[in-house]
Design a protein around this motif. Structure first.
Motif, PDB file in Angstrom:
ATOM      1  N   GLY A  17       0.194  11.649  -5.882  1.00 37.41           N
ATOM      2  CA  GLY A  17      -0.548  10.856  -4.850  1.00 37.41           C
ATOM      3  C   GLY A  17      -0.622   9.466  -5.473  1.00 37.41           C
ATOM      4  O   GLY A  17      -0.615   9.391  -6.593  1.00 37.41           O
ATOM      5  N   THR A  18      -1.045   8.398  -4.408  1.00 38.21           N
ATOM      6  CA  THR A  18      -1.278   7.209  -5.001  1.00 38.21           C
ATOM      7  C   THR A  18      -2.502   7.170  -5.902  1.00 38.21           C
ATOM      8  O   THR A  18      -2.579   6.027  -6.474  1.00 38.21           O
ATOM      9  CB  THR A  18      -1.586   6.462  -3.628  1.00 38.21           C
ATOM     10  OG1 THR A  18      -2.685   6.940  -2.759  1.00 38.21           O
ATOM     11  CG2 THR A  18      -0.391   6.340  -2.903  1.00 38.21           C
ATOM     12  N   GLY A  19      -3.369   7.981  -5.844  1.00 35.39           N
ATOM     13  CA  GLY A  19      -4.556   7.816  -6.496  1.00 35.39           C
ATOM     14  C   GLY A  19      -4.329   8.240  -7.817  1.00 35.39           C
ATOM     15  O   GLY A  19      -5.307   8.111  -8.700  1.00 35.39           O
ATOM     16  N   LEU A  20      -3.260   8.596  -8.241  1.00 38.21           N
ATOM     17  CA  LEU A  20      -2.721   9.360  -9.559  1.00 38.21           C
ATOM     18  C   LEU A  20      -2.260   8.344 -10.527  1.00 38.21           C
ATOM     19  O   LEU A  20      -1.575   8.718 -11.566  1.00 38.21           O
ATOM     20  CB  LEU A  20      -2.107  10.521  -9.389  1.00 38.21           C
ATOM     21  CG  LEU A  20      -2.845  11.603  -8.744  1.00 38.21           C
ATOM     22  CD1 LEU A  20      -1.906  12.803  -8.738  1.00 38.21           C
ATOM     23  CD2 LEU A  20      -4.130  11.932  -9.644  1.00 38.21           C
ATOM     24  N   ASN A  21      -1.763   6.916  -9.645  1.00 39.37           N
ATOM     25  CA  ASN A  21      -1.079   5.916 -10.797  1.00 39.37           C
ATOM     26  C   ASN A  21      -1.904   5.780 -12.032  1.00 39.37           C
ATOM     27  O   ASN A  21      -3.063   5.618 -11.996  1.00 39.37           O
ATOM     28  CB  ASN A  21      -0.934   4.695 -10.020  1.00 39.37           C
ATOM     29  CG  ASN A  21       0.078   4.926  -8.886  1.00 39.37           C
ATOM     30  OD1 ASN A  21       0.922   5.848  -8.848  1.00 39.37           O
ATOM     31  ND2 ASN A  21      -0.218   4.126  -7.902  1.00 39.37           N
ATOM     32  N   ASN A  22      -1.239   5.789 -13.152  1.00 38.33           N
ATOM     33  CA  ASN A  22      -2.004   5.696 -14.520  1.00 38.33           C
ATOM     34  C   ASN A  22      -2.954   6.641 -14.658  1.00 38.33           C
ATOM     35  O   ASN A  22      -4.016   6.492 -15.714  1.00 38.33           O
ATOM     36  CB  ASN A  22      -2.490   4.283 -14.758  1.00 38.33           C
ATOM     37  CG  ASN A  22      -1.622   3.190 -14.403  1.00 38.33           C
ATOM     38  OD1 ASN A  22      -0.406   3.415 -14.866  1.00 38.33           O
ATOM     39  ND2 ASN A  22      -1.760   2.178 -13.532  1.00 38.33           N
ATOM     40  N   ALA A  23      -2.973   7.928 -14.034  1.00 36.22           N
ATOM     41  CA  ALA A  23      -3.844   8.946 -14.456  1.00 36.22           C
ATOM     42  C   ALA A  23      -3.418   9.616 -15.709  1.00 36.22           C
ATOM     43  O   ALA A  23      -2.487   9.538 -16.168  1.00 36.22           O
ATOM     44  CB  ALA A  23      -3.993   9.754 -13.136  1.00 36.22           C
ATOM     45  N   SER A  24      -4.689  10.377 -16.348  1.00 33.60           N
ATOM     46  CA  SER A  24      -4.344  11.235 -17.274  1.00 33.60           C
ATOM     47  C   SER A  24      -3.544  12.363 -16.952  1.00 33.60           C
ATOM     48  O   SER A  24      -3.293  12.741 -15.844  1.00 33.60           O
ATOM     49  CB  SER A  24      -5.580  11.721 -18.147  1.00 33.60           C
ATOM     50  OG  SER A  24      -6.271  12.723 -16.896  1.00 33.60           O
ATOM     51  N   ARG A  86     -14.080  18.006  -5.950  1.00 30.04           N
ATOM     52  CA  ARG A  86     -13.938  16.664  -5.630  1.00 30.04           C
ATOM     53  C   ARG A  86     -13.652  15.891  -6.737  1.00 30.04           C
ATOM     54  O   ARG A  86     -14.068  16.027  -7.934  1.00 30.04           O
ATOM     55  CB  ARG A  86     -15.268  16.215  -5.343  1.00 30.04           C
ATOM     56  CG  ARG A  86     -15.752  14.951  -4.099  1.00 30.04           C
ATOM     57  CD  ARG A  86     -16.693  14.855  -3.620  1.00 30.04           C
ATOM     58  NE  ARG A  86     -16.616  13.766  -2.408  1.00 30.04           N
ATOM     59  CZ  ARG A  86     -17.478  13.182  -2.341  1.00 30.04           C
ATOM     60  NH1 ARG A  86     -18.736  13.395  -2.966  1.00 30.04           N
ATOM     61  NH2 ARG A  86     -17.584  12.012  -1.255  1.00 30.04           N
ATOM     62  N   VAL A  87     -12.541  14.955  -6.646  1.00 31.36           N
ATOM     63  CA  VAL A  87     -11.919  14.304  -7.850  1.00 31.36           C
ATOM     64  C   VAL A  87     -12.241  12.801  -7.616  1.00 31.36           C
ATOM     65  O   VAL A  87     -11.911  12.133  -6.493  1.00 31.36           O
ATOM     66  CB  VAL A  87     -10.349  14.556  -7.740  1.00 31.36           C
ATOM     67  CG1 VAL A  87      -9.721  13.932  -8.835  1.00 31.36           C
ATOM     68  CG2 VAL A  87     -10.359  16.240  -7.875  1.00 31.36           C
ATOM     69  N   LEU A  95     -10.281  10.940  -4.420  1.00 28.26           N
ATOM     70  CA  LEU A  95      -8.965  11.503  -4.105  1.00 28.26           C
ATOM     71  C   LEU A  95      -8.945  12.749  -3.403  1.00 28.26           C
ATOM     72  O   LEU A  95      -9.716  13.578  -3.473  1.00 28.26           O
ATOM     73  CB  LEU A  95      -8.177  11.928  -5.233  1.00 28.26           C
ATOM     74  CG  LEU A  95      -8.113  10.692  -6.444  1.00 28.26           C
ATOM     75  CD1 LEU A  95      -7.153  11.341  -7.658  1.00 28.26           C
ATOM     76  CD2 LEU A  95      -7.610   9.599  -5.857  1.00 28.26           C
ATOM     77  N   ASP A  96      -7.958  12.647  -2.213  1.00 25.00           N
ATOM     78  CA  ASP A  96      -7.990  14.032  -1.234  1.00 25.00           C
ATOM     79  C   ASP A  96      -7.095  15.120  -2.080  1.00 25.00           C
ATOM     80  O   ASP A  96      -6.848  14.817  -3.257  1.00 25.00           O
ATOM     81  CB  ASP A  96      -7.207  13.416  -0.271  1.00 25.00           C
ATOM     82  CG  ASP A  96      -5.835  13.108  -0.352  1.00 25.00           C
ATOM     83  OD1 ASP A  96      -5.013  13.396  -1.257  1.00 25.00           O
ATOM     84  OD2 ASP A  96      -5.172  12.635   0.647  1.00 25.00           O
ATOM     85  N   VAL A 101      -5.978   8.182  -2.728  1.00 22.78           N
ATOM     86  CA  VAL A 101      -6.971   7.507  -2.579  1.00 22.78           C
ATOM     87  C   VAL A 101      -7.413   7.663  -0.996  1.00 22.78           C
ATOM     88  O   VAL A 101      -6.654   7.615   0.060  1.00 22.78           O
ATOM     89  CB  VAL A 101      -6.885   6.090  -2.946  1.00 22.78           C
ATOM     90  CG1 VAL A 101      -8.333   5.370  -2.392  1.00 22.78           C
ATOM     91  CG2 VAL A 101      -6.579   5.792  -4.376  1.00 22.78           C
ATOM     92  N   ALA A 102      -8.718   8.174  -0.577  1.00 31.01           N
ATOM     93  CA  ALA A 102      -9.227   8.688   0.568  1.00 31.01           C
ATOM     94  C   ALA A 102     -10.709   8.167   0.635  1.00 31.01           C
ATOM     95  O   ALA A 102     -11.390   7.900  -0.259  1.00 31.01           O
ATOM     96  CB  ALA A 102      -9.013   9.960   0.771  1.00 31.01           C
TER      97      ALA A 102
END
Length: 115
Positions: A17-24, A86-87, A95-96, A101-102
């Motif tokens: 998902g879009t909230g995981l860009n550059n995530a660990s 919840r993240v 994040l959903d 991103v939500a």
């Protein structure tokens, strides 16, 4: 994305998902099956700890908080006889269940399994 001049929130239901860009790797890993809903708490915990997250008891004593040096946070909480997750990513965005991103209100009641 825009619809005319109006911004539109678009949800990607794919595995990243879009909230995981550059995530660990740990955060991306818990979403690797396309979403986090229904995953085992044991598997989530293992994935996060293997990637360097630290685990502490939640302030209210009814769950666990995992966080890493990048500022990512995963909360697993006991609610109404079940467990919710919840993240938040390193930018502080909630994040959903798919890693997008939500709005914070839309990130509650994502159920995970105890085993």
């Amino acid at each position: 994305m825009l619809a005319g001049n109006t911004p539109v929130l678009v949800h990607n239901t794919g595995p990243c998902g879009t909230g995981l860009n550059n995530a660990s790797a740990g955060l991306r890993g818990i979403f690797s099956d396309g979403g986090v809903r229904g995953r085992s708490i044991i598997d989530i915990r293992s994935q996060l700890l293997d990637d360097g997250f630290e685990q502490v008891l939640a302030n209210n004593g009814r769950g666990y908080l995992f966080r890493n040096s990048a500022g990512e946070e995963v909360r697993i909480m006991r609610r109404e006889g079940g467990w919710d997750i919840r993240v938040r990513n390193s930018h502080g965005n909630y994040l959903d269940e798919f890693g997008n991103v939500a709005n914070p209100i839309d990130t509650h009641n994502i159920e995970v399994r105890s085993r």
